[in-house]
Design a protein around this motif. Sequence first.
Motif, mmCIF file in Angstrom:
data_model
loop_
_atom_site.group_PDB
_atom_site.id
_atom_site.type_symbol
_atom_site.label_atom_id
_atom_site.label_comp_id
_atom_site.label_asym_id
_atom_site.label_seq_id
_atom_site.Cartn_x
_atom_site.Cartn_y
_atom_site.Cartn_z
ATOM 1 N N ILE A 126 -0.873 38.755 44.574
ATOM 2 C CA ILE A 126 -1.374 38.427 43.245
ATOM 3 C C ILE A 126 -2.776 37.853 43.425
ATOM 4 N N THR A 182 9.624 37.911 38.484
ATOM 5 C CA THR A 182 9.322 36.506 38.730
ATOM 6 C C THR A 182 8.900 36.282 40.178
ATOM 7 N N ASP A 183 7.960 35.366 40.345
ATOM 8 C CA ASP A 183 7.597 34.813 41.655
ATOM 9 C C ASP A 183 7.918 33.328 41.534
ATOM 10 N N THR A 236 4.778 29.194 44.284
ATOM 11 C CA THR A 236 3.594 29.425 45.118
ATOM 12 C C THR A 236 3.546 28.431 46.270
ATOM 13 N N ARG A 263 5.925 31.773 38.345
ATOM 14 C CA ARG A 263 5.188 32.632 37.417
ATOM 15 C C ARG A 263 6.023 33.853 37.021
ATOM 16 N N PHE A 279 5.473 37.901 35.676
ATOM 17 C CA PHE A 279 4.457 38.953 35.682
ATOM 18 C C PHE A 279 4.977 40.243 35.055
ATOM 19 N N THR A 334 -0.133 41.851 35.486
ATOM 20 C CA THR A 334 -0.643 40.869 34.533
ATOM 21 C C THR A 334 0.275 39.658 34.511
ATOM 22 N N LYS A 335 -0.304 38.476 34.536
ATOM 23 C CA LYS A 335 0.494 37.250 34.441
ATOM 24 C C LYS A 335 0.859 37.000 32.988
ATOM 25 N N ASP A 338 2.962 31.005 33.415
ATOM 26 C CA ASP A 338 2.959 30.238 34.663
ATOM 27 C C ASP A 338 3.416 28.817 34.367
#
Length: 329
Positions: free
Chosen positions: A115, A137-138, A141, A160, A162, A171-172, A175
Amino acid sequence: MSPKSSIAPVRWTPPPAVPPHAKRAISVTVVPMPGEGPEDTLLDAEGNILTGLLDGRILRISADTKTITELANTGGRPLGLEWLPDGKVLVCDAGRGLLRLDLGTGELETLAAEIDGVPMKFCNNAAVAADGTIYFTDSSTRFSVDEWMADLLEHSATGRLFRRTTDGKVTKLADGLAFPNGVALSADGNTLFFVETAGYRLLKLDLTTEGAKPELVVMLPGLPDNISTGSDGLIWIAIGSPRNALLDFLLDKPPVLRKIVWALPDALKPKAASVIDVQAYDETGRLVHDLRGRHAGFHGPTAAREADGKVWLASIMGTSLAVFDVPEN
């Protein structure tokens, strides 16, 4: 073994616990796996079940559960699995990102690993629209899947959400999320549902309005994991564990206390309860099924996938899948 990451806990006041409901009892059948940590389940048209293991293998279990076939090995940690419109399988590999698996050849193709030039640490779960758009989803971080508890203890909310369109653009959409996890689409594809494990809640996002913000659907009674839209149109949620009293106590106390807990041996850290909790909601947030079971060979569900009145469960906390029949309301 890599040294343990340090944490920088953020104070957070947990919301009041959801008042208990009268849960329906379920009885599950356990299906042993040839490895640890099956995290998700995915069903094909023939009733076969796919799952991914801790060692990177992606397996197909025959509908009668008698035959298990290795389909591929990501070389990482496969989590969420979803069908793509072309019949290939989308794999959320925690460290490798979004992968596309060709079941015929076993070939793996990377769809998104970074990303803004930064590799994802915790690609977790996804939902796929009819046109091939992927929502995923992530979860953090800060921490990888191996240190998921660090993220719960720190509560820094770096997760986040996406969207990846078929042209490869990512695209985000949101967050500042507290361990975002499972993702599912409404039947008409206009609403995206997702959960925050560390926020104990189910949220939704209006996909028809550009720049829409997530909205609360309902508070949940525990730590949700993967979610899926069933053949019954309901949003099925695997509750990995009821809320942990020690974790709730620590979250609004001086951060040093959580640093101490993180430094403890794993045996002394907060643990998931030895129960099987699963819920299903309609798209308005009405609770339709509130289910609980116990089995010596399975607990802490991380996925719940309903099809034709049966629900398949996975859990990273053991070496088995489980299945049960949906009780009549």
